[in-house]
Design a protein around this motif. Structure first.
Motif, mmCIF file in Angstrom:
data_model
loop_
_atom_site.group_PDB
_atom_site.id
_atom_site.type_symbol
_atom_site.label_atom_id
_atom_site.label_comp_id
_atom_site.label_asym_id
_atom_site.label_seq_id
_atom_site.Cartn_x
_atom_site.Cartn_y
_atom_site.Cartn_z
ATOM 1 N N ALA A 178 0.813 -1.214 0.000
ATOM 2 C CA ALA A 178 0.000 0.000 0.000
ATOM 3 C C ALA A 178 0.850 1.269 0.000
ATOM 4 O O ALA A 178 0.325 2.364 -0.208
ATOM 5 C CB ALA A 178 -0.931 0.001 1.213
ATOM 6 N N GLY A 179 2.151 1.115 0.246
ATOM 7 C CA GLY A 179 3.033 2.277 0.291
ATOM 8 C C GLY A 179 3.147 2.854 1.689
ATOM 9 O O GLY A 179 2.380 2.516 2.593
ATOM 10 N N ASP A 180 4.116 3.749 1.873
ATOM 11 C CA ASP A 180 4.363 4.375 3.177
ATOM 12 C C ASP A 180 4.555 3.327 4.268
ATOM 13 O O ASP A 180 4.081 3.486 5.400
ATOM 14 C CB ASP A 180 3.208 5.314 3.573
ATOM 15 N N ALA A 181 5.274 2.255 3.927
ATOM 16 C CA ALA A 181 5.407 1.144 4.870
ATOM 17 C C ALA A 181 6.058 1.574 6.174
ATOM 18 O O ALA A 181 5.726 1.056 7.241
ATOM 19 C CB ALA A 181 6.215 0.011 4.227
ATOM 20 N N ASP A 182 6.964 2.545 6.112
ATOM 21 C CA ASP A 182 7.651 2.982 7.323
ATOM 22 C C ASP A 182 6.750 3.801 8.242
ATOM 23 O O ASP A 182 7.089 4.020 9.411
ATOM 24 C CB ASP A 182 8.890 3.795 6.961
ATOM 25 N N ARG A 183 5.579 4.230 7.751
ATOM 26 C CA ARG A 183 4.654 5.028 8.557
ATOM 27 C C ARG A 183 3.453 4.217 9.032
ATOM 28 O O ARG A 183 2.674 4.706 9.848
ATOM 29 C CB ARG A 183 4.172 6.236 7.740
ATOM 30 N N ARG A 184 3.317 2.997 8.548
ATOM 31 C CA ARG A 184 2.180 2.172 8.939
ATOM 32 C C ARG A 184 2.451 1.503 10.284
ATOM 33 O O ARG A 184 3.598 1.275 10.664
ATOM 34 C CB ARG A 184 1.855 1.142 7.860
ATOM 35 N N LEU A 185 1.367 1.178 10.977
ATOM 36 C CA LEU A 185 1.467 0.655 12.338
ATOM 37 C C LEU A 185 0.684 -0.649 12.431
ATOM 38 O O LEU A 185 -0.535 -0.660 12.295
ATOM 39 C CB LEU A 185 0.907 1.677 13.332
#
Length: 223
Positions: A178-185
């Motif tokens: 989905a993208g932004d993997a480093d910002r997902r929790l």
């Protein structure tokens, strides 16, 4: 039929507050209800419910277990498990929740009220199941709540070897894609040896809340 785009329910009538970062103990409050608006408001504050002997408890662990979506490198055993099953999303939500409840086991916390509450969240598009299937049918899976870039995993089960692991790997891949993997929790609540083998680490309540604020505005990959 589950909503394609999550529908916001009526707001909760309860006044919900997050605990201070330095509050001791994991149990923060008792009471309220399991209406969709209450559940969503609680998750957005970093709280989650569990039934108590004398009511409904709302928890915010001092040490929270999360699985970093980026980086996430599944072990060889996890990769083998993932190849053994077909991964589906939301094709048997009620069955996954019912089997996670482990009927007859005294330690199970998933009662009828919990199953009904998360079923309503599923119908509104907020709760989801990730399932592992083989030629014999549903072999295992997990369910949880997806709000923006937060996926709060509630429970998992397996009927055949490594099926829950395969579903978990499928979930992480969906979040990464989905993208932004480093910002997902990816929240798994409390650390256990099993979750540690899946890549879970512990962070403080303050750090969890910081990551939650970053994750919530992101688009959900399961909506």
């Amino acid at each position: 039929m589950r909503a394609v785009t999550p529908l916001e329910p009526p707001p909760t009538p309860w006044r919900l507050e997050a605990p201070p970062d330095d509050s001791s103990g994991d149990l923060w409050a008792v009471g309220a209800d399991l209406e969709p608006g209450t559940l969503l408001a609680a998750y957005r504050l970093g709280l989650f419910p569990m039934p108590l002997r004398d009511g409904l408890g709302w928890f915010s662990p001092t040490r929270r277990a999360v699985v970093p979506v980026d980086p996430f490198t599944p072990s060889r055993s996890l990769q083998r498990a993932a190849r053994r099953y077909e991964i589906r999303v939301d094709t048997s939500f009620a069955a996954v929740v019912a089997r996670c409840a482990r009927p007859g086991e005294p330690t199970s916390w998933i009662d009828g009220a919990i199953m009904s509450a998360y079923g309503r969240l599923h119908e509104l598009g907020w709760a989801h199941s990730v399932e592992a299937w083989d030629e014999d049918g549903l072999a295992g899976g997990l369910y949880g709540v997806s709000i923006g870039g937060l996926f709060a995993a509630e429970s998992m089960y397996h009927e055949r070897t490594d099926a829950s692991k395969a579903a978990f790997v499928g979930l992480v891949r969906r979040l990464r894609e989905a993208g932004d993997a480093d910002r997902r929790l990816l929240d798994v609540q409390w650390q256990t040896p099993h979750l540690e083998r899946l890549g879970a680490v512990e962070i403080s309540r303050a750090e969890y809340r910081r990551r939650l604020v970053v994750a919530l505005p992101l688009p959900s990959p399961l909506a």
